[in-house]
Design an enzyme around this catalytic site. Structure first.
Site, mmCIF file in Angstrom:
data_model
loop_
_atom_site.group_PDB
_atom_site.id
_atom_site.type_symbol
_atom_site.label_atom_id
_atom_site.label_comp_id
_atom_site.label_asym_id
_atom_site.label_seq_id
_atom_site.Cartn_x
_atom_site.Cartn_y
_atom_site.Cartn_z
ATOM 1 N NE ARG A 9 -6.234 -3.983 15.221
ATOM 2 C CZ ARG A 9 -7.018 -4.097 16.349
ATOM 3 N NH1 ARG A 9 -8.279 -4.385 15.909
ATOM 4 N NH2 ARG A 9 -6.703 -3.867 17.473
ATOM 5 C CB VAL A 375 -10.797 -23.204 21.811
ATOM 6 C CG1 VAL A 375 -11.679 -23.637 23.006
ATOM 7 C CG2 VAL A 375 -11.205 -21.606 21.977
ATOM 8 C CD GLU A 378 -6.180 -21.571 23.835
ATOM 9 O OE1 GLU A 378 -7.230 -21.100 24.331
ATOM 10 O OE2 GLU A 378 -5.671 -20.415 23.020
ATOM 11 C CG ASP A 496 9.325 -28.540 -29.585
ATOM 12 O OD1 ASP A 496 8.737 -29.425 -30.464
ATOM 13 O OD2 ASP A 496 8.592 -27.820 -28.766
ATOM 14 C CG ASP A 675 7.125 -26.792 -25.301
ATOM 15 O OD1 ASP A 675 6.201 -26.682 -24.947
ATOM 16 O OD2 ASP A 675 7.618 -27.208 -26.205
#
Length: 751
Positions: A9, A375, A378, A496, A675
């Protein structure tokens, strides 16, 4: 440059009144934090405007007005909102992430719509972004979006924040689309969660579902890393803490005090959701009244429930149960001048809500599972030199920071009852002390700091990825290497085997060389200027069996054996492994399903590639811890490679083989490819002007990185081809020339 914030939104809601579009700004925590973010980027926002419109004229009008404030709408249809938002997002993902598996709904139409809407967002972003822009994606509704964007823009800077819990692997694995979701998230450079638990669950899911390894907080995908961290979201602390000094809030405080009278006030504020533990809270309060009749007529529970999705069956059913429970409590305990539960099924203005926070003696915040729960923060912030007690669920993300709250298990109504009693009887001095400790934390960990911390860590990750991209062996670099190769008179080529010449196999005995590999090596060695060495950890019997017919040099078991002129030589005698050492390794084979022990002449290797990712990593560390003292006593070396723990003599490694080769002859062109961590020894032993290429993960010891093993053979075929590269594969001439320039510039720097 621009920062695009992407959310389901927009922080503005568009409604239609009397054929006119009305725009109202949302001042949620996310919008507040991002609006105050101090960055050099121009901020833009992309999301759904909160209204479904069909005709193009209306869409153009809304778009025109929103783009004036740097908002870019993504328009969704009613059916998309139903299937993508109410369906997959909130009927599949939401209950699963909040551990309410029983409420999880699976429908193909939900998943199809989720993919479709994520693609719409991707298309909307692609229309506006430019090179250098950053994209910050918010929350679970858009988990496929990072991966979609990465496919279109491989170098785009993408961040993602997950605002709800991320469930444990045992639960997440139930999701049919688990792999697609994780791949989507891994399209981001930086992924953050509220708590370290959610971060740990995410890493576990990635390692087990996708078999991608994390090294601490990072995983490497191709030529970039994905980093993850825990960043707890805060609030606008000053807004809440100073609110009580505002005249309109003071008036609201006076009205609220008058409404509740002299009763002790317990405050509960939630959105209607089964994850919030509202029924458990009511059961706990009812148990409190039953066990403590002395508080009847003296304590009121003010329950604020903001309507949410109440047309969805599970939510409508929850609403009915809440209504019934409140009715039962009030019917049993209320008197002519006292109602135990004051029930408000609607939202409150900021002023009214802060007034309730300010006067409430107790805040009852007991979700069964919550991402953060602002909450709680707050309520604590709103206390300005006045007492109060926070009762907080240990299942809320906020519990990690707010340890001075009365922490409870929200499933235990007995514990809720006891916490209410303890809160009401807590001395005022202790209340103030606890509040001050929590205020000290949340006044620093604000929403502004959360946003700034995210952008800072994200930027660090993007800078690292930019450096890694520079090591990526591009077509231009390949052209430059080929040019230097062609000019050389004596060449040393060090390769390798497992993970480089051949792909890693869950069963090492199945990693036989392909006819294409044999042909390429034969072509390389047919050039008299080339000295080709396969430098491997494999045993020499296997290397001889697979590559013995080729006129190449080989080193086996990390340099313990080497083959020259068709003859194998031994650097050390066959190791005599102690029975104690072997028995420990066999014990770990038994304890770790799908692991196995490989016994070589000079090396013991415990492989766990097929094992569960978490268990394998745990057992590997446990094994190393057990072996350390034994190996010190026996003068042995422990090497932790890619899904393997090896025990060997420290006298020889891949680097010692390189040094042996360099002592024999002078080469004007040297290239090495590997690697594994064991190949680091090879890279470090070479002169600085050698071409060193790490396959897979980027290595600081190697000059370049080749992300995939599948690129090795085509690269070697380019070298083996006696003709010059007229055009490097996959890139234009300009890019190729730049690669050549960069290659020789780097080469000159090292000399």
């Amino acid at each position: 440059m621009k920062l695009y914030i992407i959310s389901n939104r927009l922080p503005v809601k568009v409604t239609k009144e009397d054929e006119t579009f009305v725009f109202s700004r949302s001042e949620g925590g996310l919008a507040t934090g991002l609006d105050s973010l101090q960055i050099s980027y121009e901020k833009h926002w992309i999301g759904w405007p909160g209204i479904c419109v069909d005709n193009e004229e209306s869409k153009e009008e809304i778009t025109s007005r929103l783009e004036g404030i740097n908002f870019h709408p993504v328009f969704l249809s009613e059916i998309q909102i139903k299937n993508y938002y109410e369906g997959y997002s909130n009927s599949t993902i939401w209950p699963l992430c909040h551990y309410f598996f029983v409420y999880t709904l699976y429908r193909n139409s939900f998943w199809q719509s989720y993919q479709e809407v994520n693609q719409l967002f991707c298309d909307a972003i692609c229309r506006v972004i430019r090179p250098g822009d950053k994209v910050w994606i918010q929350d679970y509704q858009l988990m496929l979006l990072p991966g979609m964007l990465r496919k279109v823009y491989p170098d785009l800077n993408i961040g993602y924040f997950h605002h709800i819990p991320f469930p444990s692997y045992e639960l997440f694995r139930i999701l049919p689309e688990r792999a697609e979701i994780l791949k989507g998230l891994l399209g981001a450079d930086f992924i953050a969660f509220h708590t370290h638990d959610y971060m740990r669950h995410f890493i576990s899911a990635v390692e087990r579902v996708l078999r991608i390894d994390f090294k601490l907080d990072e995983a490497q995908l191709g030529n970039r890393v994905v980093r993850t961290d825990a960043l707890p979201m805060g609030i606008n602390y000053g807004l809440y803490h100073n609110a009580s000094s505002r005249p309109e809030v003071r008036r609201a405080i006076d009205r609220t005090r008058k409404f509740f009278g002299n009763h002790k006030l317990i405050l509960s504020v939630d959105r209607l959701d089964y994850s919030k533990g509202i029924l458990h809270r009511l059961w706990g309060f009812a148990a409190f009244l039953e066990c403590h009749p002395e508080y009847c007529g003296k304590v009121t529970l003010a329950m604020v429930i903001v309507p949410s999705r109440d047309h969805v069956d599970s939510y409508a059913e929850l609403k009915t149960k809440i209504d019934e429970e409140i009715g039962s409590i009030n019917g049993q305990y209320s008197t002519m001048d006292w109602t135990p539960v004051c029930y408000f099924y609607h939202g409150f203005s900021f002023e009214e809500l802060v007034a309730m926070y300010y006067i409430a003696d107790v805040a009852l915040v007991t979700p069964l599972r919550d991402g953060m729960n602002l909450v709680a923060k707050e309520y604590v912030a709103s206390k300005n030199n006045n007492p109060g007690v926070l009762i907080l669920s240990e299942m809320a993300g906020a519990a990690i920071e707010m340890t001075d709250a009365l922490l409870i298990n929200p499933n235990d109504t007995e514990e809720i009852k006891q916490a209410i009693c303890r809160a009401l009887e807590m001395p005022e001095q202790e209340q103030l002390k606890r509040l001050q400790h929590m205020q000290k934390i949340i006044s620093v960990q604000t929403v502004n700091k959360w946003a700034a911390d995210f952008v800072s860590e994200w930027s660090d990750t993007c800078r690292k990825n930019e450096q890694l991209r520079k090591k990526r062996i591009s077509a231009g670099i390949i052209g430059a290497i080929k040019m230097k190769y062609n000019q050389a008179k004596q060449r040393l080529i060090l390769l390798d085997y497992d993970g480089t010449l051949a792909s890693l196999n869950t069963r090492p005995e199945n990693a036989k060389p392909t006819p294409e590999l044999i042909a390429t090596l034969q072509k390389l060695v047919s050039d008299p200027a080339n000295h080709v060495v396969v430098n491997s950890g494999r045993d020499h019997f296997t290397l001889e069996k697979w590559l013995g017919n080729l006129p190449i040099a080989m080193a086996a078991e990390h340099g313990a054996f080497y083959k020259e002129n068709g003859i194998w030589h031994k650097n050390i005698n066959k190791a005599e492994w102690s029975s104690g050492l072997v028995s420990i390794l066999k014990l770990f084979v038994e304890k770790t399903p799908r692991s196995h022990l490989e016994v070589k002449e000079t090396t013991l290797a415990w492989h766990y590639r097929e094992s569960d990712a978490w268990l394998g990593a745990l057992r590997a560390q446990q094994l190393i811890n057990v072996l350390v003292n034994i190996c010190i006593q026996q003068k042995l070396q422990i090497i932790q490679g890619d899904k393997v723990v090896e025990i060997k003599s420290p006298d020889y490694n891949k680097g010692s083989e390189v040094r042996r080769q360099l002592e024999k002859k002078h080469y004007d062109f040297i290239i090495a490819m590997g690697d594994d961590t064991t190949d680091e020894d090879m890279f470090k032993a070479l002169p600085v002007n050698a071409v060193t290429i790490k396959v897979g993960y980027v290595s600081e010891a190697a000059s370049y990185n080749m992300p995939s093993q599948t690129e090795v053979l085509p690269f070697l075929q380019i070298l083996a081809n006696k003709k010059d590269m007229k055009q490097p594969i996959g890139e234009n001439v300009k890019t190729s020339l730049k690669g050549v320039f960069d290659f020789f510039r780097d080469l000159l720097k090292t000399k």
